[in-house]
Enzyme design. Sequence first.
Site, PDB file in Angstrom:
ATOM      1  CD  GLU A 144      47.928  60.988  56.625  1.00  0.00           C
ATOM      2  OE1 GLU A 144      47.083  60.476  57.262  1.00  0.00           O
ATOM      3  OE2 GLU A 144      48.388  62.264  56.922  1.00  0.00           O
ATOM      4  CD  GLU A 147      47.248  65.798  54.736  1.00  0.00           C
ATOM      5  OE1 GLU A 147      47.085  65.123  53.782  1.00  0.00           O
ATOM      6  OE2 GLU A 147      46.685  65.363  56.014  1.00  0.00           O
TER       7      GLU A 147
HETATM    8  C1  IDC Z   1      40.057  64.448  56.325  1.00  0.00           C
HETATM    9  C2  IDC Z   1      39.116  65.746  55.772  1.00  0.00           C
HETATM   10  C3  IDC Z   1      37.670  65.481  56.253  1.00  0.00           C
HETATM   11  C4  IDC Z   1      37.455  63.954  55.499  1.00  0.00           C
HETATM   12  C5  IDC Z   1      38.309  63.086  55.946  1.00  0.00           C
HETATM   13  C6  IDC Z   1      38.069  61.608  55.457  1.00  0.00           C
HETATM   14  O1  IDC Z   1      39.515  67.027  56.430  1.00  0.00           O
HETATM   15  O2  IDC Z   1      36.910  66.468  55.752  1.00  0.00           O
HETATM   16  O3  IDC Z   1      36.013  63.600  55.861  1.00  0.00           O
HETATM   17  O4  IDC Z   1      39.690  63.436  55.653  1.00  0.00           O
HETATM   18  O5  IDC Z   1      38.299  61.515  54.194  1.00  0.00           O
HETATM   19  C7  IDC Z   1      44.875  63.167  57.335  1.00  0.00           C
HETATM   20  C8  IDC Z   1      44.429  62.936  55.916  1.00  0.00           C
HETATM   21  C9  IDC Z   1      43.523  63.801  55.205  1.00  0.00           C
HETATM   22  C10 IDC Z   1      42.335  64.203  56.225  1.00  0.00           C
HETATM   23  C11 IDC Z   1      43.115  64.896  57.378  1.00  0.00           C
HETATM   24  C12 IDC Z   1      42.243  65.447  58.658  1.00  0.00           C
HETATM   25  O6  IDC Z   1      45.701  62.989  55.062  1.00  0.00           O
HETATM   26  O7  IDC Z   1      42.787  63.034  54.374  1.00  0.00           O
HETATM   27  O8  IDC Z   1      41.589  64.868  56.014  1.00  0.00           O
HETATM   28  N1  IDC Z   1      44.329  64.229  57.958  1.00  0.00           N
HETATM   29  O9  IDC Z   1      41.706  64.425  59.249  1.00  0.00           O
HETATM   30  N2  IDC Z   1      45.715  62.550  58.024  1.00  0.00           N
HETATM   31  C13 IDC Z   1      45.892  63.373  59.055  1.00  0.00           C
HETATM   32  C14 IDC Z   1      44.739  64.365  59.198  1.00  0.00           C
END
Ligand code: IDC
Length: 459
Positions: A285, A377
């Site tokens: 991302e 994702e």
């Molecule tokens: C989130 C995980 C969370 C973690 C956070 C930081 O669910 O446990 O603490 O990342 O690393 C994304 C990202 C993905 C995120 C997810 C939800 O690709 O890494 O995971 N998210 O926030 N993009 C939009 C949402």
Amino acid sequence: MKRIVALLATCATAVGLTTLLGPQPAAAAAGCEVDYTVTSQWQGGFQAGVKVTNLGDPVTGWTLKFSLPDSGQKLVQGWNAAWSQSGSTVSAAGTDWNRTLATGASTDLGFVGSFTGSNPKPSAFTLNGVACTGSVEEPPPNPDPGTGTPVGVNGQLHVCGVNLCNQYNRPIQLRGMSTHGIQWFSKCYNNAALDALAKDWKSDLLRIAMYVQENGYETDPAGFTSRVNSLVDMAEARGMYALIDFHTLTPGDPNYNLDRAKTFFASVAARNAAKKNVVYEIANEPNGVSWTAIKSYAEQVIPVIRAADPDAVIIVGTRGWSSLGVSDGSNETEVVNNPVNATNIMYAFHFYAASHKDNYRATVSRAASKLPLFVTEFGTVSATGDGTMDRSSTTAWLDLLDQLKISYANWTYSDANESSAAFKPGTCDGTDYSGSGVLSESGALLKSRISTADSFPTS
Ligand code: IDC
């Protein structure tokens, strides 16, 4: 945790009737199995998971009924079906996305109930009026496991026009799950969990989310490279595609990790070049960075992969957390007008259903006729990965992706303590990844969507 499997006798009267009236025309075969699990219980209340398996002919439209034996037991709220209670009888009717159940297909339901006295298990489970009789027979072993799996049927993938195409040059949609960060949840990616993903969920793909920061790749390049390779092998052994996700997130400019990306992809592409099941996702991302900078990164990393693995599909992240720019006030035109200079590539689009709705769906609808898109994702919840699941927005999204044949992976196949996780916390400390009691609300919805038949074209 209490768990029962309803085992009741059937057809006792059919024999008598046949004797009296002579042979009867074959009736539609019917039958079902119910796996009922009290997943938690507290003072005056409880939550139960109900896994329903259709053992008869395929049904479109079904109602599950059962009886609550104690007059103090009441249905409070259920999910994954339309629930109601009349007297002691509880009914759950299939909804839009799970109303069709093929022979042998299952769907996971659940409900919260209250009770005053005791809380005995329900009885007299019926599906469309037929008593649920029992055990699911294991299907006969597949005589040729190579051919029936997603990779066995589709082989090496490639991009054709705006579609992902299989070895017969026909558009396909892959539906599957993403790991959580493998630096945190490696305990969830064992043989039993991946067996459940392949056989029970019938997932077509496993996305391997290898964070670069946050105690990920940068702390141990060799260790993470080898962990990714081993997950590629585990997916391959089960006939699933493996999406190797270089999970950049913070910082948002992928160029910060350009050298690491080149080193990592040179290694995994060389090691996995001969495999048919590998797809590369070069930047999860990008955020806070222009499309021009992302494009420049892509045009430096893609040749490194191509040098080692010339025919694999490569996916490029897009601006604004892979929103095609929308979350940054832009849109798909910046990519359409200035595409990455490479072939056999797709562009990533991500959404979180509770946060990203109509204007994001409109963007995907428009962009899908111009750009090859892959939803590498998405979540059923808010962009934090937590909060209430948005069922109606998720359903609208998945219906759109099905219609456009856009492949997807859901965040996450894990037991993280957040509502985006498919399993309840603690699941990965145990050995059961298949029962109704281990799924979260999001997991139950995704499993219902992913496990339906693929019907991949073969000519
Ligand atoms: C989130 C995980 C969370 C973690 C956070 C930081 O669910 O446990 O603490 O990342 O690393 C994304 C990202 C993905 C995120 C997810 C939800 O690709 O890494 O995971 N998210 O926030 N993009 C939009 C949402």
